[in-house]
Motif scaffolding. Sequence first.
Motif, mmCIF file in Angstrom:
data_model
loop_
_atom_site.group_PDB
_atom_site.id
_atom_site.type_symbol
_atom_site.label_atom_id
_atom_site.label_comp_id
_atom_site.label_asym_id
_atom_site.label_seq_id
_atom_site.Cartn_x
_atom_site.Cartn_y
_atom_site.Cartn_z
ATOM 1 N N ASP A 162 1.053 -1.616 0.298
ATOM 2 C CA ASP A 162 0.106 0.017 -0.047
ATOM 3 C C ASP A 162 1.259 1.102 -0.151
ATOM 4 O O ASP A 162 1.243 2.033 0.720
ATOM 5 C CB ASP A 162 -1.029 -0.018 1.128
ATOM 6 N N ALA A 163 0.861 2.174 -1.160
ATOM 7 C CA ALA A 163 2.004 2.791 -1.277
ATOM 8 C C ALA A 163 1.969 3.867 -0.559
ATOM 9 O O ALA A 163 2.623 4.760 -0.219
ATOM 10 C CB ALA A 163 2.256 3.101 -2.873
ATOM 11 N N VAL A 164 0.243 4.503 -0.869
ATOM 12 C CA VAL A 164 -0.100 5.778 -0.477
ATOM 13 C C VAL A 164 -0.174 5.412 1.446
ATOM 14 O O VAL A 164 0.262 6.564 2.066
ATOM 15 C CB VAL A 164 -1.285 5.296 -0.492
ATOM 16 N N GLN A 165 -0.309 4.223 1.968
ATOM 17 C CA GLN A 165 0.153 4.846 3.271
ATOM 18 C C GLN A 165 1.884 4.105 3.821
ATOM 19 O O GLN A 165 2.043 3.999 4.727
ATOM 20 C CB GLN A 165 -0.513 3.472 4.401
ATOM 21 N N GLY A 166 2.396 3.478 2.570
ATOM 22 C CA GLY A 166 3.745 3.958 3.427
ATOM 23 C C GLY A 166 4.853 2.064 3.002
ATOM 24 O O GLY A 166 5.791 2.191 3.443
ATOM 25 N N TYR A 167 3.869 1.711 2.457
ATOM 26 C CA TYR A 167 3.724 0.235 2.828
ATOM 27 C C TYR A 167 4.549 -0.807 1.636
ATOM 28 O O TYR A 167 3.151 -1.511 0.854
ATOM 29 C CB TYR A 167 2.777 -0.838 3.624
ATOM 30 N N ASN A 168 5.745 -0.278 1.360
ATOM 31 C CA ASN A 168 5.840 -1.420 -0.314
ATOM 32 C C ASN A 168 6.897 -2.450 -0.556
ATOM 33 O O ASN A 168 7.588 -2.500 -1.175
ATOM 34 C CB ASN A 168 7.156 -0.223 -0.929
ATOM 35 N N GLY A 169 6.275 -3.164 0.926
ATOM 36 C CA GLY A 169 7.082 -4.533 0.502
ATOM 37 C C GLY A 169 8.881 -4.100 1.247
ATOM 38 O O GLY A 169 8.945 -3.121 1.177
ATOM 39 N N ILE A 170 9.560 -5.349 0.753
ATOM 40 C CA ILE A 170 10.766 -4.690 0.919
ATOM 41 C C ILE A 170 11.709 -4.450 -0.453
ATOM 42 O O ILE A 170 12.449 -4.756 -1.643
ATOM 43 C CB ILE A 170 11.704 -6.133 1.246
ATOM 44 N N ALA A 171 11.263 -3.314 -0.674
ATOM 45 C CA ALA A 171 11.470 -1.696 -1.319
ATOM 46 C C ALA A 171 13.343 -2.151 -2.107
ATOM 47 O O ALA A 171 13.767 -2.105 -2.598
ATOM 48 C CB ALA A 171 11.283 -0.783 -1.256
#
Length: 181
Positions: free
Chosen positions: A125-134
Motif C-alpha cells: 500500500d504505497a499510499v500509506q508507506g507499505y512497499n514491501g522490501i523495496a
Amino acid sequence: MAPPRTPKLLLAACSLILAAACGVSAPEEGAAVLGADAPAQGLTATHAEGDLAFGAPHRFATGVTISVSAPKSFRPSASAYPQSPRAVAFGIDVTNAGDSTYRLSGLSVSAEVDGETASVKQVVDAVQGYNGIADAGKDVAPGRAVRLNLAFAVPDQQVKLRLQVRPSPSEPVAAKYCGKV
C-alpha cells in the motif's frame, strides 16, 4: 583493561526475573527479552513457548539482529494490493553486527493467522508507506542497520497472528513474534 560486565549481567538477570514473573517462558538461546513496545491500538500480545515479545531483539549466529515492532492495525487504501478489509503493519529493524555484509534480499518474513499460513498475504500500500522490501538489493554493511515497514492482510475480527523472520530462507532458526491483532 576490559570494562566491567556488571551492567550486562544485571540486565540479563532482571530480564529473566521479569520473564518468570510474567509467566513468559525463557527465550531460546541467542534471543533477548529486554522489553517490548507497548501494544498499539488495543492490540494485545500473547506468547507461546519460544515466541518473542514484540520489540525484543533476536540475534542470529551470523550476527544479524532482528526486532519487530508492536503490530499496528489499519484499513488499506483503495490502491492497496491485495484488497483487504484490514491489515496489520510492523516495523522490522535489521542490524548487522556480523563481520561480513548482509544482503537484505535474503530476509524471509512469513505470517500465519490462527495457525493458517495459506491465506496470509503481504499488503503493498504505497499510499500509506507499505512497499514491501523495496530495498531488497541493498547491502547492510557491518555495524549498520535498516528499518523496513511490512503489512499483512488480516480478517476484520481479532485473530492470533504469528510472524516468523529469518535472515535467509535457509536459516534453520526463526525469530517468532506472536500476538492478538
